[in-house]
Each structure stands twice: as structure tokens, then as C-alpha cells.
Write an enzyme that holds these catalytic residues in place. Structure first.
Site, PDB file in Angstrom:
ATOM      1  N   GLY A 147       0.810  -1.208   0.000  1.00  0.00           N
ATOM      2  CA  GLY A 147       0.000   0.000   0.000  1.00  0.00           C
ATOM      3  C   GLY A 147       0.845   1.260   0.000  1.00  0.00           C
ATOM      4  O   GLY A 147       2.078   1.221  -0.019  1.00  0.00           O
ATOM      5  N   CYS A 148       0.163   2.401   0.063  1.00  0.00           N
ATOM      6  CA  CYS A 148       0.826   3.692  -0.104  1.00  0.00           C
ATOM      7  C   CYS A 148       1.634   4.102   1.128  1.00  0.00           C
ATOM      8  O   CYS A 148       2.810   4.456   1.019  1.00  0.00           O
ATOM      9  CB  CYS A 148      -0.199   4.757  -0.468  1.00  0.00           C
ATOM     10  SG  CYS A 148      -1.674   4.777   0.578  1.00  0.00           S
ATOM     11  N   TYR A 149       1.017   4.064   2.306  1.00  0.00           N
ATOM     12  CA  TYR A 149       1.746   4.424   3.517  1.00  0.00           C
ATOM     13  C   TYR A 149       2.940   3.488   3.728  1.00  0.00           C
ATOM     14  O   TYR A 149       4.020   3.919   4.139  1.00  0.00           O
ATOM     15  CB  TYR A 149       0.835   4.327   4.737  1.00  0.00           C
ATOM     16  CG  TYR A 149      -0.085   5.497   4.967  1.00  0.00           C
ATOM     17  CD1 TYR A 149       0.394   6.804   4.997  1.00  0.00           C
ATOM     18  CD2 TYR A 149      -1.443   5.299   5.207  1.00  0.00           C
ATOM     19  CE1 TYR A 149      -0.450   7.875   5.243  1.00  0.00           C
ATOM     20  CE2 TYR A 149      -2.297   6.370   5.456  1.00  0.00           C
ATOM     21  CZ  TYR A 149      -1.797   7.656   5.468  1.00  0.00           C
ATOM     22  OH  TYR A 149      -2.642   8.717   5.722  1.00  0.00           O
ATOM     23  N   THR A 152       5.873   4.127   1.182  1.00  0.00           N
ATOM     24  CA  THR A 152       6.543   5.389   1.498  1.00  0.00           C
ATOM     25  C   THR A 152       7.426   5.251   2.730  1.00  0.00           C
ATOM     26  O   THR A 152       8.544   5.803   2.776  1.00  0.00           O
ATOM     27  CB  THR A 152       5.491   6.493   1.717  1.00  0.00           C
ATOM     28  OG1 THR A 152       4.580   6.505   0.614  1.00  0.00           O
ATOM     29  CG2 THR A 152       6.140   7.858   1.844  1.00  0.00           C
TER      30      THR A 152
END
Length: 344
Positions: A147-149, A152
Site C-alpha cells: 500500500g501507499c503508507y 513510502t
């Protein structure tokens, strides 16, 4: 040419995935599945598809027209049923939900509150972070897209933890996401009047992505990682900015930090570490498949401050899925992916 299907095509991630796939030179979109909008075309839901090839929407997930490759853009829990059936019928699959991202399914069950009903398939899934698991992705027929979190945060921390230049205790991730990170749902909390000119933290202190970040960082560093992760909702459509705090090991310098990052990401086409003291902003990455990382040192407190930015819909979801798709099909990793951000 690879024939592909996208299941869950009309959510923000599914729509972004179709947008990028429609420009991919080695992809033919066989099927786009949306039970909510079956019988319509993508251009009826998203007018930006008007100039593209006609993409009709069906409610049928399976069938001979599913193609060779399937992207699952379904809510958490729904891929547990869909993925095993597709794999059993010979399809290659990339799942963009959280259902197959965990090595330990007990952790998934604890944090998601859902029984994991596809443990055999879970054991064959590769965690699709190409910077660390690209060779495994190349050999895989089933990839769990991070996922994105998590993308990152892991890209910012993993090299430093693995090389011991930061300590594993006391790490804090303070992350902010655009509203598209919550998906395309009609919910008061994500409506215009609730998000515009506002800024708030949510799911404190037990956001489910905490467990995914911890498991992957523990695996990559060989250390038992326990950290604080606090997500916030930004009044913008897309983009993630994570500000991360960690304690430096004794005597570590900025030059050493830069060298560690360089050793890990010198050949990574989409992960870029800025010179010491220059910190990324959302406009550096939004519209691209890039992750940009910058850092500064606080000599007074003995800590490092890392800022890591991605576009949550691209590197944090659809773009990374295509990056994995390219690897799984023996294609150039960068094919069909934007490498320059919009900036404006």
C-alpha cells in the site's frame, strides 16, 4: 501483448490503473469488472476516458475473456475468495488489497479482524516492493502489492535499519495522505466540507498499516521493529508525505547516511534520494511512479528526520502494480510508467 483484466475497475485505484494500462504498449485490456456499474463504460463514470479505447464494464469476474493476467482492486477481505479461484484457473494475479501482504496470517487476522481463509495461496504470494523483492517478483505468478503508507515508509527506513545506522527503538512515522487514499466511498468524513481547509489525524495509535510496516522492516533488517505510526488526512486529492524520526547510531554522519541510501537505490529507477538537507515535497512526485526521500540530522537530539514522498495512487498503488506486472512478464521495469511528476 498481454491480455489483462482489472477487477474493481471503478474505484480510484482501479480507474488509475486502467488509465495507466491504456497507455502501456504491451497491454490489451480484455475486461474491466465493476459490479456497481456493470453494463456501462468507463467513460460514463470517468469522462477522462472519452478519448481512449472503449472500455466496457461487466459484473462477471471470471470467464474465458479474463485474459492471462488479473489485477484485483477489491476492498480488504474480498480478495481472499477471488485470488485463489483465479490462481487455480491459471491466471497470474496482482492483488492490491492488504489480504496477502503478510507472511504471518495471524498478524493479518489480529489487525484486520478478518479470518484468513486462503493461507495456502498466501504462502505463495510475493511482497511486491521491487526495490527489495524484484527478483522474487520476476519468478512469481502471485504478487501482493504494498500500500501507499507502507511503501513510502519502508523505502525510507529499510536501508538505514539494515545497515545499523539508526536504532530500531523509538521510530516515529508521522504520515499525511490525500483524500483519494481513503478510496471512492460516500462517507461524511471524506466529503468536501469535512476535508477542505481541514487537517486531522485518524486511527491513532493502531492503524492497521503499522503492522505491515513493522513486519517488513523486521524481515529486511533482521531486527524486531516496533514503532509508532500516525496517519493524517490532507485536504488534497493525492500524494503522501511521511516525516519520520529515528535515533542515530553513535557517530553516524550525513555522508554515511547518503552512502547507505546510494548503495541500496543506485539502480532503482523510481526511488530517488535527494542530497543531504534537501527535502521532497508532494509536487516533486504527484503524477509519477517515484518515491523521493530526503533527510536532515539533528545533532542536538541525536536524531535523523527523514521526509519521504509518493503519489498514493501511482507508486502507492496502481503504478507499483504495473511495475510488478512488468517484472512478472519479463518487460522493462519502467515500461508504461510516468517518471516525471506534474509539479503543477
Amino acid at each position: 501483448m498481454v491480455n489483462v483484466s482489472v477487477i474493481g475497475a471503478t474505484g480510484y485505484v482501479g480507474a488509475e490503473l486502467l488509465r495507466l494500462l491504456s497507455a502501456h504498449p504491451d497491454v490489451h485490456i480484455n475486461k474491466a469488472v465493476s459490479k456497481s456499474f456493470a453494463g456501462k463504460e468507463m467513460k460514463d463514470i470517468y469522462a477522462n476516458f472519452i478519448p481512449n479505447q472503449s472500455v466496457g464494464l461487466t459484473g462477471e469476474e471470471s470467464g474465458p475473456d479474463a485474459g492471462d493476467f488479473v489485477f484485483l482492486c477489491l476492498p480488504h477481505g474480498q480478495s481472499l475468495k477471488a485470488a485463489p479461484a483465479l490462481l487455480a484457473s491459471g491466471h497470474k494475479v496482482i492483488d492490491l488489497s492488504g489480504d496477502f501482504r503478510y507472511d504471518d496470517t495471524d498478524i493479518y487476522e489480529k489487525w484486520y479482524g478478518i479470518p484468513h481463509t486462503a493461507k495456502q495461496e498466501n504462502a505463495s504470494a510475493v511482497y511486491g516492493l521491487p526495490e527489495f523483492f524484484g527478483d522474487d517478483v520476476k519468478k512469481s505468478s502471485f504478487t501482493a502489492n504494498p500500500g501507499c503508507y507502507t511503501t513510502t515508509s519502508i523505502l525510507a527506513l529499510a536501508p538505514l535499519l539494515a545497515e545499523g545506522v539508526i536504532r530500531e527503538n523509538g521510530i516515529v512515522i508521522d504520515a499525511k495522505s490525500g483524500v483519494t487514499g481513503a478510496g471512492r466511498k460516500e462517507k461524511l468524513a471524506f466529503s468536501y466540507c469535512e476535508t477542505a481547509d481541514n487537517f486531522k489525524a485518524y486511527s491513532v495509535p493502531l492503524h492497521r498499516h503499522t503492522s505491515e510496516i513493522e513486519e517488513q522492516l523486521s524481515k529486511l533488517s533482521g531486527k524486531d521493529i516496533c514503532l509508532l505510526f500516525t496517519p493524517h488526512l490532507l485536504p488534497v486529492k493525492r500524494g503522501i508525505l511521511a516525516t519520520i524520526y529515528a535515533e542515530l547510531a553513535e557517530g553516524v554522519t550525513a555522508e554515511q547516511i547518503s552512502k547507505v541510501y546510494e548503495s541500496y537505490y543506485a539502480d532503482a529507477p523510481f526511488t530517488h534520494v535527494l542530497p543531504h538537507g534537501k527535502l521532497p515535497e508532494l509536487k516533486y512526485v504527484v503524477g509519477s511512479n517515484n518515491c523521493m526521500i530526503g533527510f536532515e540530522l539533528s545533532e542536538r537530539t541525536g536524531r535523523i528526520i527523514i521526509v519521504s514522498c509518493t503519489d498514493n495512487l501511482i507508486k502507492g498503488a496502481a503504478g507499483q502494480a504495473i511495475q510488478n506486472f512488468n517484472l512478472m512478464n519479463g518487460l522493462d521495469e519502467t515500461l508504461g510508467l510516468p517518471r516525471t511528476a506534474w509539479y503543477l
